[in-house]
Enzyme design. Structure first.
Site, PDB file in Angstrom:
ATOM      1  N   CYS B  85       0.845  -1.198   0.000  1.00 59.78           N
ATOM      2  CA  CYS B  85       0.000   0.000   0.000  1.00 59.78           C
ATOM      3  C   CYS B  85       0.882   1.250   0.000  1.00 59.78           C
ATOM      4  O   CYS B  85       1.602   1.476  -0.961  1.00 59.78           O
ATOM      5  CB  CYS B  85      -0.975  -0.065   1.178  1.00 59.78           C
ATOM      6  SG  CYS B  85      -2.359   1.053   1.003  1.00 59.78           S
ATOM      7  N   HIS B 193      -3.485  -5.722   0.891  1.00 59.07           N
ATOM      8  CA  HIS B 193      -2.817  -5.956   2.177  1.00 59.07           C
ATOM      9  C   HIS B 193      -2.779  -7.435   2.562  1.00 59.07           C
ATOM     10  O   HIS B 193      -3.709  -7.923   3.208  1.00 59.07           O
ATOM     11  CB  HIS B 193      -3.577  -5.212   3.283  1.00 59.07           C
ATOM     12  CG  HIS B 193      -3.432  -3.738   3.231  1.00 59.07           C
ATOM     13  ND1 HIS B 193      -2.413  -3.069   3.870  1.00 59.07           N
ATOM     14  CD2 HIS B 193      -4.174  -2.791   2.625  1.00 59.07           C
ATOM     15  CE1 HIS B 193      -2.534  -1.773   3.658  1.00 59.07           C
ATOM     16  NE2 HIS B 193      -3.600  -1.558   2.905  1.00 59.07           N
ATOM     17  N   GLU B 195      -0.994  -8.640   4.872  1.00 59.58           N
ATOM     18  CA  GLU B 195      -0.851  -8.713   6.340  1.00 59.58           C
ATOM     19  C   GLU B 195      -2.183  -8.541   7.052  1.00 59.58           C
ATOM     20  O   GLU B 195      -2.279  -8.788   8.251  1.00 59.58           O
ATOM     21  CB  GLU B 195       0.178  -7.673   6.818  1.00 59.58           C
ATOM     22  CG  GLU B 195      -0.315  -6.252   7.004  1.00 59.58           C
ATOM     23  CD  GLU B 195      -0.514  -5.476   5.700  1.00 59.58           C
ATOM     24  OE1 GLU B 195      -0.385  -6.076   4.615  1.00 59.58           O
ATOM     25  OE2 GLU B 195      -0.816  -4.268   5.780  1.00 59.58           O
TER      26      GLU B 195
END
Lengths: 76, 221
Positions: B85, B193, B195
């Site tokens: 990002c 994302h 994560e």
């Protein structure tokens, strides 16, 4: 001395913000707005004698992303 | 494997990144942006967020911070880096990855889970997937509209460096590109994302394989 740096998206790079402004001007009843491009203006207050080359380096290294943007320097 | 997560003022996915890396088994050090040197690590993760308030351009100020010189040196030595990002924006601004991220074509901030296609499994980041897999990762960005010139785009495709594409392009990215690899395939930048997709309680675990694969590759290296 002062310099004014104009940063614009390069020709051919789609400018969605410009397109949105163009649409809004049309909504307001303004006719004949054929294209709108949005950029930014950065004013620099510089030590006298700062060279054009130094200002160009500032533009290349930070003020503009030359992948998508072009810049024009105006020394005031 | 040792990993560093860079923290800028305005980073907001730094701890998520650390949690994901630790869950996969990495030793994680958080590194403040004013530090000029990185600790000795295998991987540098540049997290998501809004570093320096997205002033000037997303990632532009962060790319000039002292630690980014260390990140560039790490990559030039052949080290691994992951930018997610805002981290992807930072890596393009440093020149470590080609192209640029522009305002979303629809002008809106997009925050939702999207389907991605894994385009290549030929990297430490994607080797635990199979090319053609689809995965669900969240996106949360205002400036994720990837662009690159025609020559650069042809190179990315020709060298099999597009890592992920969007199933349903949310932001106008050229050729639906969601993530790309560097020339040596050791740097991955992506807008979605991974994560945020490592815990079943938080909406999915499709991101686990990215961190697991990375750990597997770097631990054996």
């Amino acid at each position: 001395m002062k310099a004014r740096v104009h940063v614009m998206l390069k020709d051919g790079v789609l400018d969605p913000q410009g397109a949105a402004i163009q649409h809004a001007l049309g909504t307001l009843g303004f006719k004949g707005v054929e294209d709108v491009r949005q950029g930014k203006v950065i004013e620099l207050d510089l030590a006298d004698g700062t060279s054009a080359d130094t200002i160009a380096q500032m533009c290349e290294k930070l003020l503009a992303n030359t992948v998508i943007e072009s810049y024009r320097v105006e020394v005031l | 494997m040792r990993a560093a997560v860079i923290v800028f003022p305005g980073s907001n996915c730094d701890r998520d990144m650390a949690v994901a890396l630790k869950a996969a088994g990495a030793d994680v050090t958080m590194v403040w942006h004013k530090d000029a040197e990185l600790p000795d690590v295998d991987l540098v993760a540049v997290p998501g967020g809004f570093s320096f308030g997205d002033y000037l351009r997303c990632g532009a100020i962060a790319a000039q911070s002292p630690i980014c010189k260390g990140v560039v040196a790490h990559v030039e030595r052949g080290g691994y880096a992951l930018g997610v990002c805002n981290g992807f924006q930072v890596l393009t601004e440093t020149g470590l990855l080609p192209g640029a991220l522009m305002r979303n074509a629809g002008l809106k901030f997009i925050c939702k889970t999207v389907e991605l296609n894994v385009v290549t499994s030929d990297s430490a980041f994607t080797e635990a997937y199979t090319a053609g897999d689809t995965v669900d990762f969240p996106v949360a960005h205002h400036d994720g509209n990837y662009t690159i010139d025609a020559e650069g785009l042809a190179r990315l495709h020709g060298e099999d460096r597009v890592a992920f594409t969007y199933g349903d392009n949310p932001n106008g990215s050229i050729d639906d590109i969601a993530g790309i690899l560097s020339e040596n395939r050791r740097v991955l930048g992506m807008m979605p994302h991974p994560e945020r997709a490592v815990d079943a309680g938080h909406g999915g675990t499709d991101g686990q394989a990215l961190f697991r694969g990375l750990l597997g590759q770097l631990t054996n290296a």
